[in-house]
Design an enzyme around this catalytic site. Structure first.
Site, PDB file in Angstrom:
ATOM      1  N   LYS A  45     -13.259   0.943   1.921  1.00 14.41           N
ATOM      2  CA  LYS A  45     -12.469   1.968   1.252  1.00 14.41           C
ATOM      3  C   LYS A  45     -13.326   3.181   0.885  1.00 14.41           C
ATOM      4  CE  LYS A  45      -8.364   0.106   1.261  1.00 14.41           C
ATOM      5  NZ  LYS A  45      -7.268   0.678   2.093  1.00 14.41           N
ATOM      6  N   SER A  51      -8.640   2.972  -2.557  1.00 12.81           N
ATOM      7  CA  SER A  51      -8.645   2.091  -3.722  1.00 12.81           C
ATOM      8  C   SER A  51      -9.722   2.572  -4.683  1.00 12.81           C
ATOM      9  CB  SER A  51      -8.945   0.646  -3.315  1.00 12.81           C
ATOM     10  OG  SER A  51      -9.235  -0.168  -4.439  1.00 12.81           O
ATOM     11  N   GLY A  82       1.933  -1.013   7.000  1.00  5.08           N
ATOM     12  CA  GLY A  82       2.036  -2.007   5.942  1.00  5.08           C
ATOM     13  C   GLY A  82       3.216  -1.732   5.036  1.00  5.08           C
ATOM     14  N   TYR A 118     -14.363  -5.013   1.451  1.00  9.50           N
ATOM     15  CA  TYR A 118     -13.187  -4.177   1.205  1.00  9.50           C
ATOM     16  C   TYR A 118     -13.576  -2.903   0.472  1.00  9.50           C
ATOM     17  CZ  TYR A 118      -8.740  -2.783  -0.990  1.00  9.50           C
ATOM     18  OH  TYR A 118      -7.649  -2.072  -1.444  1.00  9.50           O
ATOM     19  N   ASN A 150      -1.281   3.124   4.897  1.00  9.33           N
ATOM     20  CA  ASN A 150      -1.228   2.276   3.708  1.00  9.33           C
ATOM     21  C   ASN A 150      -1.782   0.876   3.945  1.00  9.33           C
ATOM     22  OD1 ASN A 150      -0.001   1.262   1.030  1.00  9.33           O
ATOM     23  ND2 ASN A 150       1.012  -0.016   2.569  1.00  9.33           N
TER      24      ASN A 150
END
Length: 262
Positions: A158, A140, A18, A154, A86
Site C-alpha cells: 500500500k 490504507s 472488488g 500488505y 479498490n
C-alpha cells in the site's frame, strides 16, 4: 449544466474492482445513484446483486485477469471514464518477517499494487486520448502505520501504491486525467462485524468490548468507532464528481483521526 447528486455522473462509465462487498459495494452503489453506469469485478459473483450494476468475474491478481477486464469493458462499453482500484487485502500469516516467504510477498504485491498498475495501463490510453478520466487508488493508513506482526507485505504494498499514484498523477494531469488516493483506516464491513463476534465469543465479552480492544491495538481511533463503508463511498463519490475537477495527486485519509501525526 446544474449538477445534482442524482445526475452528476450521468453518461459516465465506472469500474469498481472488488465491488461485490464491503467498501467496494458501497462505492459501486454510490456511483450508480449519481447516474453512472457501474461495472464491478470480483472472483465470485456477489450473493446480493444490485439491479443495473454489471458484474465481471476475474482474478485481478493475474495478468490474464486484468487483461480480460480491460478487453471486455472496451468491447461492451467502448470506454471507461472512472476507475476505482479498490481490490486489495492481506492473506499472509502473522508473525513478522521470519514467517513470510517470497510467495507471500509476491502474491500480496500482485493483488495490492500490480493489479491496479495493470488496469491503469489498460485504460489510461483511452482516457488520455479523450483528455478526461478519473482514477482512484484505494490504499490504507497502514502505508504510514504498518502492523509488522500481522500485515507487513500488505502495508509495504500500500505504501508503494501511494507513491505510484502520486507519480502517475503528475504524468497524466497535463492530459486531463485526474489520479487520487483514498486511504481508509478501519472500516466496519460485514467481515469486520463477524470478526468482532468471533473475538467476543473467544473472550467471553461483548462485541463492543471486542471493537474497543481492536481500536486500542490500532493505537486508538479518536472518533471512537471504525468508519462505515458508506462514509468511504461518499468521499469517493465526491472525488470522482465534477465538483472535484481541480483535485489530483492528493492522498485523502479517512480514518477518524487514527494517524497521530500531521
Amino acid at each position: 449544466m446544474d449538477f445534482t447528486f442524482e445526475n452528476e455522473l450521468n453518461d459516465k462509465i465506472a469500474l469498481v474492482t472488488g465491488g461485490s462487498k464491503g467498501a467496494g459495494k458501497a462505492i459501486a452503489d454510490r456511483l450508480q445513484k449519481a447516474g453512472a453506469t457501474v461495472i464491478i469485478t470480483a472472483r465470485n459473483k456477489p450473493e446480493n446483486e444490485t439491479n443495473g450494476i454489471h458484474f465481471l468475474s476475474a482474478d485481478l491478481s493475474k495478468p490474464d485477469g486484468t487483461q480480460k477486464v480491460v478487453d471486455e469493458i472496451v468491447e461492451k462499453f467502448g470506454r471507461l471514464d472512472i476507475l476505482i482500484n479498490n481490490m486489495g487485502g492481506s492473506e499472509t500469516p502473522g508473525g513478522g518477517f521470519a514467517v513470510l516467504s517470497d510467495e507471500d510477498w509476491e502474491s500480496t504485491f500482485q493483488t495490492n499494487l500490480l493489479a491496479p498498475v495493470r488496469l491503469d495501463r489498460g485504460f489510461l490510453p483511452g482516457m488520455i486520448e479523450r483528455r478526461e478520466g478519473v482514477i482512484i487508488h484505494i490504499a490504507s493508513i497502514q502505508a504510514k502505520l504498518p502492523l509488522y506482526d500481522s500485515t507487513l507485505p500488505y502495508a509495504a504494498a500500500k505504501a508503494a501504491l501511494v507513491n505510484y499514484s502520486k507519480s502517475l498523477s503528475q504524468e497524466v494531469a497535463p492530459n486531463g486525467v485526474r489520479v487520487l488516493t483514498v486511504s481508509p483506516g478501519w472500516i466496519m464491513t460485514t467481515a469486520s462485524s463477524r470478526m468482532m463476534e468471533r473475538i467476543a465469543e473467544r473472550s467471553g465479552g461483548t462485541t463492543e468490548q471486542a471493537t474497543n480492544s481492536v481500536m486500542k491495538a490500532l493505537g486508538g481511533i479518536p472518533f471512537g468507532r471504525p468508519a462505515w463503508p458508506e462514509e468511504v463511498a461518499e468521499l469517493v463519490g465526491f472525488l470522482v464528481s465534477p465538483r472535484a475537477a481541480y483535485l489530483t495527486g492528493t492522498e485523502y485519509v479517512i480514518d477518524g483521526g487514527t494517524i497521530p501525526t500531521i
